[in-house]
Scaffold this active site. Structure first.
Site, PDB file in Angstrom:
ATOM      1  CE  LYS A 180      -6.415   2.085  -0.847  1.00 25.09           C
ATOM      2  NZ  LYS A 180      -7.122   2.155   0.449  1.00 25.09           N
TER       3      LYS A 180
ATOM      4  CE  LYS B 161      -3.766   2.238   2.562  1.00 20.33           C
ATOM      5  NZ  LYS B 161      -4.658   2.115   3.738  1.00 20.33           N
TER       6      LYS B 161
END
Length: 326
Positions: free
Chosen positions: A248, A195
């Site tokens: 992400k 992330k």
């Protein structure tokens, strides 16, 4: 010998043949649809920066979940917006919290729908950070216990999968141990393993009311310039018990999705995040791009890069397109 001897266009002239030799196929079964849930009744509040998305009270979210399932989308991921916030994000692990209520009621109404819950504190803390803050520092190890309590409370409510998004070191191991010790060993973990500290999260933070009141998240989310570090993070999460790895954001990190897919023998998820979604809507509203065509091209690119699962706010619109072409 006639020129050219090799003609790749032979496989492109006919639409039936184009479909037969298509290398990447996108399916409604690949989608996970995010839902934003809050307390109250009959609430369906539009998210201004995310057209077509809403913050919904639990009763409305139950109806939305049923509609999502009827479209062929088999899974949702829930994000909670509590009534009150505090320094330790206690609403995240409150047995009667908004996500706990939503999970219970959605599973009661649509038992076959696969319900995933985001495990993080940022939506529940008064300072907007993903963990306990002391003297301006986010405390890693002290945060882990609260994340584990959150995951267990969601499992007790009936959640099908936990998705820790906080990026604290060691959180997958602690959550896995807590779930196992409470009798939830079959429950899988989809870790936000990779992330990045991205500028594409802005609309989400408006929706979830989770913008930090000071500082940023660069001390725990990854530097967008780093590629090798992604494999390190993913490897650690697998060792700690993650069943699915998530990257992400998706669109600016297609190379990372591909790297993770080729490096590890586990399913890979990618989060097509709010900023990516909002940009397409903004461009389409100005008449600069074709919304549907760009949406589908983005989703197929994420799938082509290696994502098995795609978390996307386009899920309902894309499902409609795919269902109409079946």
């Amino acid at each position: 010998m006639m020129f050219p001897a090799v003609r790749p266009r032979r496989l492109r002239y006919n639409p039936v043949l184009r479909e037969m030799v298509r290398e990447t196929t996108l399916s409604v079964a690949n989608f996970i649809c995010p839902l934003f849930v809050t307390f109250g009744n009959n609430i369906k509040r539009p998210i201004q920066s995310m057209p077509g998305c809403f913050v919904e009270s639990v009763d409305v979210a139950v109806t939305s979940a049923a509609e999502i399932y009827s479209s062929g989308i088999a899974a949702v991921i829930l994000f909670g917006i509590p009534e009150h916030k505090d320094e330790k994000g206690s609403g995240a692990y409150d047995p009667d919290g908004v996500i706990q209520r939503a999970v219970s009621e959605i599973k009661n109404a649509v038992p076959a729908l696969f319900v995933i819950t985001d495990i993080c504190l940022c939506e529940y803390t008064s300072h907007g950070h993903c963990g306990i803050v002391e003297n301006g520092q986010i405390l890693n190890d002290q945060t882990l216990e609260l994340l584990a309590r959150t995951a267990v409370s969601h499992a007790r409510a009936g959640a099908d999968m936990a998705a820790p998004s906080d990026m604290m070191d060691g959180r997958v191991r602690v959550i896995r141990a807590a779930l196992d010790s409470e009798g939830f060993s079959p429950m899988p973990i989809m870790s936000y393993a990779v992330k990045y500290s991205s500028a594409f999260y802005g609309p989400f933070r408006e929706a979830a009311q989770s913008t930090p009141t000071s500082g940023d998240r660069k001390s725990h989310q990854m530097d967008p310039a780093n590629r090798r570090e992604a494999l390190k993070e993913a490897s650690i999460d697998i060792d700690e018990g993650a069943d699915i790895l998530m990257v992400k954001p998706a669109l600016s990190y297609l190379d990372i999705i591909s790297d993770v897919k080729h490096a590890f023998n586990v399913p890979v998820a990618a989060y097509n995040v709010s900023g990516e979604y909002s940009m397409v809507h903004a461009g389409a509203r100005l008449g600069w791009i074709d919304y549907e065509k760009v949406m589908m091209e983005i989703l197929i690119s994420i799938k082509r890069a290696g994502a098995d699962l795609i978390l996307t706010y386009f899920a309902k619109d894309a499902a409609k397109v795919l269902n109409e072409t079946c």
